[in-house]
Design a protein around this motif. Structure first.
Motif, mmCIF file in Angstrom:
data_model
loop_
_atom_site.group_PDB
_atom_site.id
_atom_site.type_symbol
_atom_site.label_atom_id
_atom_site.label_comp_id
_atom_site.label_asym_id
_atom_site.label_seq_id
_atom_site.Cartn_x
_atom_site.Cartn_y
_atom_site.Cartn_z
ATOM 1 N N GLY A 65 0.810 -1.220 0.000
ATOM 2 C CA GLY A 65 0.000 0.000 0.000
ATOM 3 C C GLY A 65 0.839 1.264 0.000
ATOM 4 N N GLY A 66 2.164 1.107 0.011
ATOM 5 C CA GLY A 66 3.044 2.265 0.022
ATOM 6 C C GLY A 66 2.986 3.075 -1.259
ATOM 7 N N LEU A 67 2.724 2.399 -2.392
ATOM 8 C CA LEU A 67 2.655 3.102 -3.667
ATOM 9 C C LEU A 67 1.456 4.050 -3.709
ATOM 10 C CD1 LEU A 67 3.861 3.504 -6.463
ATOM 11 C CD2 LEU A 67 2.467 1.567 -7.284
ATOM 12 N N GLN A 68 0.309 3.579 -3.201
ATOM 13 C CA GLN A 68 -0.883 4.429 -3.175
ATOM 14 C C GLN A 68 -0.674 5.628 -2.244
ATOM 15 O OE1 GLN A 68 -3.739 4.206 -5.111
ATOM 16 N NE2 GLN A 68 -4.005 6.231 -4.200
ATOM 17 N N LYS A 69 -0.013 5.387 -1.101
ATOM 18 C CA LYS A 69 0.277 6.496 -0.186
ATOM 19 C C LYS A 69 1.219 7.497 -0.845
ATOM 20 C CE LYS A 69 2.060 7.646 4.424
ATOM 21 N NZ LYS A 69 2.882 8.773 3.910
ATOM 22 N N PHE A 70 2.194 7.006 -1.602
ATOM 23 C CA PHE A 70 3.114 7.890 -2.305
ATOM 24 C C PHE A 70 2.366 8.743 -3.325
ATOM 25 C CE2 PHE A 70 5.863 8.613 -6.032
ATOM 26 C CZ PHE A 70 6.838 9.403 -5.444
ATOM 27 N N ILE A 71 1.436 8.134 -4.041
ATOM 28 C CA ILE A 71 0.634 8.881 -5.030
ATOM 29 C C ILE A 71 -0.200 9.966 -4.348
ATOM 30 C CG2 ILE A 71 -1.262 8.671 -6.683
ATOM 31 C CD1 ILE A 71 -0.159 5.882 -7.399
ATOM 32 N N ASP A 72 -0.788 9.620 -3.206
ATOM 33 C CA ASP A 72 -1.585 10.602 -2.453
ATOM 34 C C ASP A 72 -0.715 11.764 -1.967
ATOM 35 O OD1 ASP A 72 -3.777 8.989 -2.839
ATOM 36 O OD2 ASP A 72 -3.641 8.024 -0.870
ATOM 37 N N ASP A 73 0.508 11.449 -1.505
ATOM 38 C CA ASP A 73 1.416 12.499 -1.047
ATOM 39 C C ASP A 73 1.835 13.403 -2.206
ATOM 40 O OD1 ASP A 73 1.274 11.504 1.497
ATOM 41 O OD2 ASP A 73 3.170 10.404 1.399
ATOM 42 N N CYS A 74 2.053 12.807 -3.371
ATOM 43 C CA CYS A 74 2.399 13.598 -4.549
ATOM 44 C C CYS A 74 1.266 14.557 -4.915
ATOM 45 C CB CYS A 74 2.711 12.685 -5.736
ATOM 46 S SG CYS A 74 4.281 11.809 -5.596
ATOM 47 N N LYS A 75 0.022 14.082 -4.803
ATOM 48 C CA LYS A 75 -1.137 14.929 -5.087
ATOM 49 C C LYS A 75 -1.171 16.132 -4.138
ATOM 50 C CE LYS A 75 -6.149 14.654 -5.826
ATOM 51 N NZ LYS A 75 -6.472 15.867 -5.079
ATOM 52 N N TYR A 76 -0.785 15.876 -2.863
ATOM 53 C CA TYR A 76 -0.740 16.947 -1.864
ATOM 54 C C TYR A 76 0.250 18.027 -2.298
ATOM 55 C CZ TYR A 76 0.861 19.201 2.469
ATOM 56 O OH TYR A 76 1.250 20.113 3.409
ATOM 57 N N TYR A 77 1.435 17.602 -2.762
ATOM 58 C CA TYR A 77 2.440 18.563 -3.212
ATOM 59 C C TYR A 77 2.003 19.264 -4.505
ATOM 60 C CZ TYR A 77 5.881 16.719 0.116
ATOM 61 O OH TYR A 77 6.556 16.355 1.260
ATOM 62 N N ASN A 78 1.460 18.499 -5.426
ATOM 63 C CA ASN A 78 1.081 19.057 -6.731
ATOM 64 C C ASN A 78 -0.040 20.081 -6.595
ATOM 65 O OD1 ASN A 78 1.602 18.877 -9.647
ATOM 66 N ND2 ASN A 78 -0.516 18.143 -9.775
ATOM 67 N N ASP A 79 -0.991 19.787 -5.688
ATOM 68 C CA ASP A 79 -2.126 20.704 -5.508
ATOM 69 C C ASP A 79 -1.710 22.023 -4.866
ATOM 70 O OD1 ASP A 79 -3.726 18.812 -6.614
ATOM 71 O OD2 ASP A 79 -4.604 18.117 -4.718
ATOM 72 N N SER A 80 -0.568 22.025 -4.180
ATOM 73 C CA SER A 80 -0.126 23.255 -3.511
ATOM 74 C C SER A 80 0.346 24.309 -4.503
ATOM 75 C CB SER A 80 0.998 22.939 -2.526
ATOM 76 O OG SER A 80 2.167 22.546 -3.221
ATOM 77 N N LYS A 81 0.640 23.900 -5.737
ATOM 78 C CA LYS A 81 1.073 24.813 -6.801
ATOM 79 C C LYS A 81 2.340 25.589 -6.445
ATOM 80 C CE LYS A 81 -2.563 23.701 -9.216
ATOM 81 N NZ LYS A 81 -2.413 22.799 -10.388
ATOM 82 N N GLN A 82 3.115 25.037 -5.522
ATOM 83 C CA GLN A 82 4.368 25.678 -5.140
ATOM 84 C C GLN A 82 5.529 24.808 -5.578
ATOM 85 O OE1 GLN A 82 4.656 27.160 -1.121
ATOM 86 N NE2 GLN A 82 2.436 27.243 -0.892
#
Length: 514
Positions: free
Chosen positions: A18-35
């Protein structure tokens, strides 16, 4: 195995765990920040047992070459970001910082940090585990990595400074981390913590057959079992049948201790007035060893937290625990109350009354912009005694004296009243016959390890440890009859205390502990 095959194994593990799905979710968090960040940090949970079962070489890298193993996962995660277009702002692989968070290490001696055997060259940059009680902490400072990195997990304890938020003084923890050497006047070992787990101490479990039999034989009365316990308790120190009231109170206080990480709401502080301090000291020392956290305070140390400048060069203030915080969930035996200075007694009174201690940190003294204060809960019971035969007390009349009328002028009255139980061990009373005690002392001097009584053989120290561990985890409720009895005692004692002629000076606050 080639590096490519290890990357394949890492990807399979991430997918299965399940680490891959968590990594994808974390990437979405960074990407959505637009920074756009210099470095993106990700925590990857690693179960070494599962990794070794999947791929032994990758597992070996994680356990013994964690930096190289992190590079493998870094490469896999970078490929995933680019393939799935997870973070548009990411440019290079080095912008990804992978932190492998281990769930555990193999239960083998080579993975335990032993300061006697650990190689002093510190070239082995691998994980070790260690376990211990936190005896000091520093105030939180701005760690350099905090200014340059962003972490999707707000509680990630990567450095020794960030770990402070997960640990409390007086608690016991198991830490997995990589040792590092800090060069000071005295070389010290620091651990860059990878994971921190709260530890519950292992205590003997179960009730011995002899105690079960005794309980069965005394089941016709709600008092017999407890009375016999007090009678035979600590027969290694005092003869059975002596100091029964004191021993009963000690057992009550020991039962109030806790092995869990929770607030200790029902502390039972005990102050003993005696002329035989040596015997009382031995009895209390014996008793505190029956619980996992029994601390005998040394006069050369401090009861409560003290401050000093951190000697490892971080600029932070170091807070030393003191005996009271180290006795968390247990007993703090502070010896003769009169041996402590006035300011320490004032601290003690405040701690006993409020069950907390506040430390004030001067910004001017320790090089900070503002003053700080930190409050710590005091979650232990205090035991102490007063020597009625001290030079300043020898002319005081001690016979035929009500406990509420004893002279305790050397100690502030408010402090004496703050103790839940005040026990008068008058050696001249029928409850403390001298002859059995003298015979016991002489026999022990001849044979220190000998068991002088049948009770000592039938009910061992380990039996009492098990019984206390069992009893303090019971959920107990008052019966209606018990409530009526205590209420009646309270009313009767209140009438006696209001009698201006022969009334006792026993404070009303002491009655609440009944």
């Amino acid at each position: 195995m080639s590096n490519l095959k290890m990357k394949e194994a890492a990807l399979i593990y991430l997918d299965r765990s399940g680490g891959l799905q968590k990594f994808i979710d974390d990437c979405k968090y960074y990407n959505d920040s637009k920074q756009s960040y210099a470095v993106y940090r990700f925590n990857v949970l690693i179960n070494p047992s599962d990794i070794v079962e999947l791929d032994a070489e990758l597992g070996n890298h994680i356990l013994h070459q964690p930096l190289k193993a992190a590079q493998v996962f870094q490469s896999v995660c970078y490929i995933a970001v680019k393939t799935l277009s997870l973070i548009g702002q990411l440019q290079t692989e080095t912008q990804i910082n992978i932190v492998l968070k281990l769930t555990h290490l193999p239960p083998l001696p080579s993975y335990c940090l032993d300061l006697c055997e650990f190689p002093r060259d510190y070239t082995s940059q691998r994980f070790y585990t260690m376990q211990g009680i936190v005896i000091a902490m520093t105030t939180v400072t701005k760690y350099t990595q905090g200014a340059r990195f962003l972490c999707s997990d707000e509680a990630c304890p990567l450095s020794k400074d960030e770990s402070v938020n997960k640990m409390n003084i007086g608690n016991e923890y198991k830490v997995i981390g990589i040792p590092a050497c800090v060069k000071t006047s005295q070389t010290a070992i620091c651990i860059e913590a990878n994971s921190i787990t709260f530890c519950i101490p292992k205590v003997p479990s179960g009730v011995s057959d002899n105690f079960r039999c005794l309980l069965s034989l005394t089941s016709s009365s709600c008092w017999k079992f407890t009375a016999i316990l007090a009678n035979i308790f600590a027969s290694q120190i005092v003869p059975p049948g002596t100091y029964n009231l004191l021993k009963l109170c000690l057992l009550m206080s020991l039962v109030q201790t806790s092995d869990r990480n929770k607030e200790l709401e029902n502390c039972l502080d005990i102050l003993i007035v005696t002329s035989d301090t040596i015997l009382i000291d031995r009895l209390l020392n014996f008793s505190i060893n029956l619980v996992p956290r029994g601390i005998r305070h040394s006069v050369s140390t401090e009861i409560f937290p003290t401050l000093s400048r951190n000697k490892y060069g971080t600029g932070a203030v170091s807070i030393q625990a003191g005996s009271a915080l180290l006795a968390k969930g247990g007993i703090c035996f502070i010896g003769d109350l009169a041996s402590h200075k006035k300011d320490k007694l004032e601290q003690l009174q405040s701690a006993v009354e409020s069950r907390s201690i506040t430390v004030y940190i001067s910004g001017k003294k320790f090089g900070d912009d503002v003053d700080q204060q930190m409050t710590f809960p005091v979650q232990c019971s205090f035991w102490s005694f007063l020597d009625m035969d001290s030079p300043s007390r020898r002319n005081i009349q001690k016979t035929n004296m009500l406990i509420g009328q004893m002279d305790c002028s050397l100690i502030p009255a408010n402090l004496v009243e703050a103790f839940a139980l005040l026990i008068n061990c008058n050696e001249s009373s029928p409850c403390h016959p001298l002859l059995p005690t003298v015979q016991h002392t002489l026999k022990k001097a001849i044979d220190p390890e000998g068991l002088l009584y049948l009770a000592s053989k039938q009910f061992t120290t380990e039996d009492f440890e098990k019984l206390l561990a069992f009893a303090k985890n019971l959920n107990v409720e008052f019966s209606l009859e018990a409530e009526r009895m205590i209420h009646g005692y309270y009313l009767a004692s209140r009438r006696i205390r209001t009698d201006s002629i022969c009334g006792s000076k026993l404070p009303a606050s002491a009655l609440k502990y009944l």
